[in-house]
Motif scaffolding. Sequence first.
Motif, mmCIF file in Angstrom:
data_model
loop_
_atom_site.group_PDB
_atom_site.id
_atom_site.type_symbol
_atom_site.label_atom_id
_atom_site.label_comp_id
_atom_site.label_asym_id
_atom_site.label_seq_id
_atom_site.Cartn_x
_atom_site.Cartn_y
_atom_site.Cartn_z
ATOM 1 N N ASP A 95 126.653 76.438 28.047
ATOM 2 C CA ASP A 95 126.966 75.113 28.577
ATOM 3 C C ASP A 95 125.664 74.327 28.761
ATOM 4 O O ASP A 95 124.696 74.822 29.335
ATOM 5 C CB ASP A 95 127.673 75.225 29.921
ATOM 6 N N GLY A 96 125.647 73.126 28.282
ATOM 7 C CA GLY A 96 124.457 72.289 28.433
ATOM 8 C C GLY A 96 123.473 72.398 27.286
ATOM 9 O O GLY A 96 122.516 71.617 27.227
ATOM 10 N N VAL A 97 123.672 73.365 26.368
ATOM 11 C CA VAL A 97 122.783 73.465 25.204
ATOM 12 C C VAL A 97 123.116 72.330 24.234
ATOM 13 O O VAL A 97 124.275 72.132 23.869
ATOM 14 C CB VAL A 97 122.932 74.831 24.512
ATOM 15 N N LEU A 98 122.100 71.588 23.846
ATOM 16 C CA LEU A 98 122.288 70.527 22.865
ATOM 17 C C LEU A 98 122.385 71.132 21.463
ATOM 18 O O LEU A 98 121.555 71.953 21.083
ATOM 19 C CB LEU A 98 121.096 69.562 22.906
ATOM 20 N N ILE A 99 123.393 70.731 20.707
ATOM 21 C CA ILE A 99 123.468 71.072 19.289
ATOM 22 C C ILE A 99 122.983 69.864 18.501
ATOM 23 O O ILE A 99 123.396 68.729 18.781
ATOM 24 C CB ILE A 99 124.902 71.428 18.859
ATOM 25 N N GLY A 100 122.096 70.096 17.545
ATOM 26 C CA GLY A 100 121.580 69.015 16.720
ATOM 27 C C GLY A 100 121.714 69.343 15.249
ATOM 28 O O GLY A 100 121.783 70.512 14.859
ATOM 29 N N ALA A 101 121.764 68.296 14.429
ATOM 30 C CA ALA A 101 121.910 68.465 12.978
ATOM 31 C C ALA A 101 121.060 67.414 12.275
ATOM 32 O O ALA A 101 121.576 66.398 11.802
ATOM 33 C CB ALA A 101 123.369 68.348 12.568
ATOM 34 N N PRO A 102 119.750 67.633 12.206
ATOM 35 C CA PRO A 102 118.882 66.588 11.647
ATOM 36 C C PRO A 102 119.215 66.195 10.222
ATOM 37 O O PRO A 102 118.939 65.061 9.807
ATOM 38 C CB PRO A 102 117.479 67.205 11.755
ATOM 39 N N ALA A 103 119.814 67.086 9.431
ATOM 40 C CA ALA A 103 120.110 66.764 8.035
ATOM 41 C C ALA A 103 121.271 65.784 7.881
ATOM 42 O O ALA A 103 121.515 65.301 6.777
ATOM 43 C CB ALA A 103 120.406 68.036 7.252
ATOM 44 N N GLY A 104 122.015 65.499 8.946
ATOM 45 C CA GLY A 104 123.004 64.428 8.884
ATOM 46 C C GLY A 104 124.437 64.833 8.653
ATOM 47 O O GLY A 104 125.280 63.984 8.340
ATOM 48 N N TRP A 117 133.317 65.967 8.757
ATOM 49 C CA TRP A 117 132.825 66.623 9.970
ATOM 50 C C TRP A 117 133.755 66.315 11.141
ATOM 51 O O TRP A 117 134.196 67.219 11.859
ATOM 52 C CB TRP A 117 131.413 66.148 10.261
ATOM 53 N N ALA A 118 134.068 65.049 11.339
ATOM 54 C CA ALA A 118 134.929 64.655 12.448
ATOM 55 C C ALA A 118 136.328 65.227 12.283
ATOM 56 O O ALA A 118 136.960 65.655 13.265
ATOM 57 C CB ALA A 118 134.988 63.132 12.543
ATOM 58 N N ALA A 119 136.823 65.270 11.045
ATOM 59 C CA ALA A 119 138.162 65.799 10.815
ATOM 60 C C ALA A 119 138.236 67.293 11.113
ATOM 61 O O ALA A 119 139.228 67.790 11.642
ATOM 62 C CB ALA A 119 138.592 65.527 9.377
ATOM 63 N N GLU A 120 137.175 68.013 10.785
ATOM 64 C CA GLU A 120 137.164 69.466 10.974
ATOM 65 C C GLU A 120 136.927 69.853 12.428
ATOM 66 O O GLU A 120 137.486 70.838 12.911
ATOM 67 C CB GLU A 120 136.081 70.095 10.106
ATOM 68 N N LEU A 121 136.104 69.097 13.145
ATOM 69 C CA LEU A 121 135.656 69.522 14.467
ATOM 70 C C LEU A 121 136.187 68.673 15.614
ATOM 71 O O LEU A 121 136.145 69.112 16.767
ATOM 72 C CB LEU A 121 134.124 69.527 14.515
ATOM 73 N N GLY A 122 136.667 67.468 15.352
ATOM 74 C CA GLY A 122 137.162 66.630 16.435
ATOM 75 C C GLY A 122 136.101 66.392 17.489
ATOM 76 O O GLY A 122 134.933 66.128 17.190
ATOM 77 N N THR A 123 136.488 66.537 18.742
ATOM 78 C CA THR A 123 135.533 66.294 19.825
ATOM 79 C C THR A 123 134.416 67.338 19.859
ATOM 80 O O THR A 123 133.333 67.062 20.378
ATOM 81 C CB THR A 123 136.254 66.263 21.183
ATOM 82 N N ASP A 124 134.657 68.537 19.307
ATOM 83 C CA ASP A 124 133.579 69.534 19.238
ATOM 84 C C ASP A 124 132.413 69.034 18.388
ATOM 85 O O ASP A 124 131.270 69.458 18.590
ATOM 86 C CB ASP A 124 134.098 70.848 18.633
ATOM 87 N N GLY A 125 132.692 68.153 17.430
ATOM 88 C CA GLY A 125 131.638 67.644 16.556
ATOM 89 C C GLY A 125 130.922 66.428 17.097
ATOM 90 O O GLY A 125 129.982 65.938 16.456
ATOM 91 N N ALA A 126 131.351 65.933 18.265
ATOM 92 C CA ALA A 126 130.693 64.779 18.877
ATOM 93 C C ALA A 126 129.493 65.245 19.701
ATOM 94 O O ALA A 126 129.347 66.426 20.024
ATOM 95 C CB ALA A 126 131.674 64.015 19.747
ATOM 96 N N GLY A 127 128.630 64.304 20.047
ATOM 97 C CA GLY A 127 127.465 64.628 20.865
ATOM 98 C C GLY A 127 126.462 65.504 20.153
ATOM 99 O O GLY A 127 125.697 66.225 20.808
ATOM 100 N N ILE A 128 126.425 65.460 18.822
ATOM 101 C CA ILE A 128 125.491 66.266 18.020
ATOM 102 C C ILE A 128 124.567 65.294 17.286
ATOM 103 O O ILE A 128 124.963 64.684 16.285
ATOM 104 C CB ILE A 128 126.245 67.178 17.031
ATOM 105 N N PRO A 129 123.354 65.102 17.783
ATOM 106 C CA PRO A 129 122.467 64.095 17.198
ATOM 107 C C PRO A 129 122.050 64.451 15.768
ATOM 108 O O PRO A 129 121.793 65.609 15.440
ATOM 109 C CB PRO A 129 121.249 64.102 18.133
ATOM 110 N N PHE A 130 121.976 63.424 14.926
ATOM 111 C CA PHE A 130 121.568 63.612 13.538
ATOM 112 C C PHE A 130 120.779 62.398 13.077
ATOM 113 O O PHE A 130 120.760 61.347 13.731
ATOM 114 C CB PHE A 130 122.791 63.844 12.639
ATOM 115 N N LEU A 131 120.119 62.563 11.933
ATOM 116 C CA LEU A 131 119.336 61.482 11.351
ATOM 117 C C LEU A 131 120.181 60.653 10.399
ATOM 118 O O LEU A 131 120.970 61.191 9.620
ATOM 119 C CB LEU A 131 118.142 62.043 10.572
ATOM 120 N N ARG A 132 119.999 59.349 10.460
ATOM 121 C CA ARG A 132 120.534 58.475 9.414
ATOM 122 C C ARG A 132 119.535 57.343 9.200
ATOM 123 O O ARG A 132 118.690 57.059 10.071
ATOM 124 C CB ARG A 132 121.922 57.953 9.742
ATOM 125 N N TYR A 133 119.666 56.672 8.073
ATOM 126 C CA TYR A 133 118.633 55.732 7.643
ATOM 127 C C TYR A 133 119.234 54.339 7.501
ATOM 128 O O TYR A 133 119.425 53.810 6.409
ATOM 129 C CB TYR A 133 117.988 56.234 6.342
#
Length: 376
Positions: free
Chosen positions: A239-248, A255-271
């Motif tokens: 609990d409280g561990v940040l999940i990140g996905a720099p590759a986007g 991603w949203a369809a597969e994970l729903g709210t589990d896939g939210a709050g995961i910072p990633f890079l976009r340009y």
Amino acid sequence: MSGMVTSAHPPRRDGTERTDGSPVSIGALVPLTRPGWAEAGRHLLAGLELAVDEVNDTGGIGGSPLRLVVRDTAADPRRAAAAVDELAGLGVAALVGEYHSVVARTAAARADALGLPFLCSSAVIDALTEQPTRWVARLAPAQSHGWTAYADFLLGAGHDRIAVAAQPSVYWACGTRILRDHLAARGATLVELDTSAQPATAVCDALADQRATALLLLVGHPEPAVSIVRSVRRDQRLDGVLIGAPAGQPEFAEWAAELGTDGAGIPFLRYLPERFGPHGARVGTALRERLGRPPSFVAFEGHDTVTVLAGALRDHGIDRARIAASWPHVAVDGTRGKIRFTRTPGIGVWQWAWPPVQVVDRDPADPARFRILHTG
């Protein structure tokens, strides 16, 4: 998606056909099937195709229509090399596209060897070519640029012990090295967790043992990324561990369809810029209509690619050597800013330095909405 030239007047095989009304053909390398990231490929192709339509609606190239000759790379370097050879033989004036860095490296090396201009749309790995080349230019920012911005975001958020779940790959290894070096210079620690032979639950055990406050996913999508996210979200120790996905990975609808709210709050890079100007907003609306959903940054990269190349073709002609010689003279208003290419230390291709960089996530309260967390 057809990869065939549709004109009854094929280009000359030396790539120097005159603009006499017959099409000016450019080859497009795009991942459209697995194991390539097909959704990213569809966005890239949508941007390329939209820009081609716009070029043709405004007179084409000296009165000749611009045509894409599309080849599916499927994230396979050998398939990409064969496609480059085929497209060169078909007489395309230049190559565009590609999303996967490992594939783009192979394509760039082959294009360099053949003397075929290649404007790379989306691949970010710094060493796109082993040696400096005049034949290759790139729109996407180098990995070292974007990923150091991501590391700065982590540091600013108070993370000084960070774990990465990484799969074996040149791309992931380069990303890990960039993060480690940048973080270590600022007193933070990076811990590597091997995912090659471990289930997602074992990654959770290792993460708990390391007492890291953030876990970065340097792994393929959908698997093992989806399984790791689900396991971490359900592990009370984390609990409280940040999940990140720099590759986007969270950028895309899959991603949203597969994970729903589990896939939210995961910072990633976009340009993308914080705000689009009129040109970018117009293109964004057209891309949304074409895709049936909000366009990713990859779609804008595709559009900018053709816009740049069309300008080079109009100003410098369709001879391959002249196109390659035009890279340092490019000055084009793209969807995300003025595009110019320079020689950047440590990078062997002509590079746009730099596109806008953001760290964003999907809002847990509304996963369809993106929040900008950091710009760099």
